[in-house]
Scaffold this active site. Sequence first.
Site, PDB file in Angstrom:
ATOM      1  N   TYR A   1      -1.089  -5.155  -5.693  1.00 52.23           N
ATOM      2  CA  TYR A   1      -0.709  -4.087  -4.777  1.00 52.23           C
ATOM      3  C   TYR A   1       0.808  -3.912  -4.812  1.00 52.23           C
ATOM      4  O   TYR A   1       1.541  -4.802  -5.240  1.00 52.23           O
ATOM      5  CB  TYR A   1      -1.196  -4.351  -3.349  1.00 52.23           C
ATOM      6  CG  TYR A   1      -0.496  -5.498  -2.653  1.00 52.23           C
ATOM      7  CD1 TYR A   1       0.600  -5.269  -1.829  1.00 52.23           C
ATOM      8  CD2 TYR A   1      -0.923  -6.812  -2.815  1.00 52.23           C
ATOM      9  CE1 TYR A   1       1.248  -6.322  -1.188  1.00 52.23           C
ATOM     10  CE2 TYR A   1      -0.293  -7.861  -2.187  1.00 52.23           C
ATOM     11  CZ  TYR A   1       0.795  -7.605  -1.366  1.00 52.23           C
ATOM     12  OH  TYR A   1       1.438  -8.646  -0.745  1.00 52.23           O
ATOM     13  N   CYS A   2       1.242  -2.732  -4.383  1.00 48.82           N
ATOM     14  CA  CYS A   2       2.662  -2.434  -4.228  1.00 48.82           C
ATOM     15  C   CYS A   2       2.806  -1.710  -2.892  1.00 48.82           C
ATOM     16  O   CYS A   2       1.998  -1.914  -1.999  1.00 48.82           O
ATOM     17  CB  CYS A   2       3.182  -1.594  -5.403  1.00 48.82           C
ATOM     18  SG  CYS A   2       2.449   0.051  -5.507  1.00 48.82           S
ATOM     19  N   ARG A   3       3.784  -0.861  -2.755  1.00 45.26           N
ATOM     20  CA  ARG A   3       3.978  -0.153  -1.493  1.00 45.26           C
ATOM     21  C   ARG A   3       2.920   0.922  -1.285  1.00 45.26           C
ATOM     22  O   ARG A   3       2.276   0.975  -0.260  1.00 45.26           O
ATOM     23  CB  ARG A   3       5.382   0.465  -1.437  1.00 45.26           C
ATOM     24  CG  ARG A   3       5.708   1.092  -0.089  1.00 45.26           C
ATOM     25  CD  ARG A   3       7.096   1.699  -0.069  1.00 45.26           C
ATOM     26  NE  ARG A   3       7.176   2.911  -0.857  1.00 45.26           N
ATOM     27  CZ  ARG A   3       6.813   4.121  -0.439  1.00 45.26           C
ATOM     28  NH1 ARG A   3       6.336   4.277   0.768  1.00 45.26           N
ATOM     29  NH2 ARG A   3       6.921   5.157  -1.233  1.00 45.26           N
TER      30      ARG A   3
END
Length: 121
Positions: A87-89
Amino acid sequence: MKYILFAMSILSFLFGSAQQPKTVKVVEKAVFSDSINAKTVQLVDVRTATEFNAGHIKNAKNIDVLKYSSFIEKFSKLNKNEPVYLYCRSGKRSNRAAKKLDSLGFKEIYDLKGGYLNWIK
């Protein structure tokens, strides 16, 4: 025709391919959460260290996708045959990371739809 193919290959290199590899699955928050809570998984936050330190999913490792050489080095220590949860932002960087992992030979990659912003809703 040669020029069109050349331009398309340059655009693909710069912005990534629009086609999603078969090893990459973008999953909803509930599926992602159930999976990482049900078993021990390789959970990776691909944001910057600053973003990671401001808040992250419990038990996640931080491997910044924007630091290419350390990204490759750190992922080379993970098991390519075990699922990786990314995941990222918001989902853009993790999708880029997922495609890189596919090219490195990872077999099963799960990308959190909407990223950390979706997670904390």
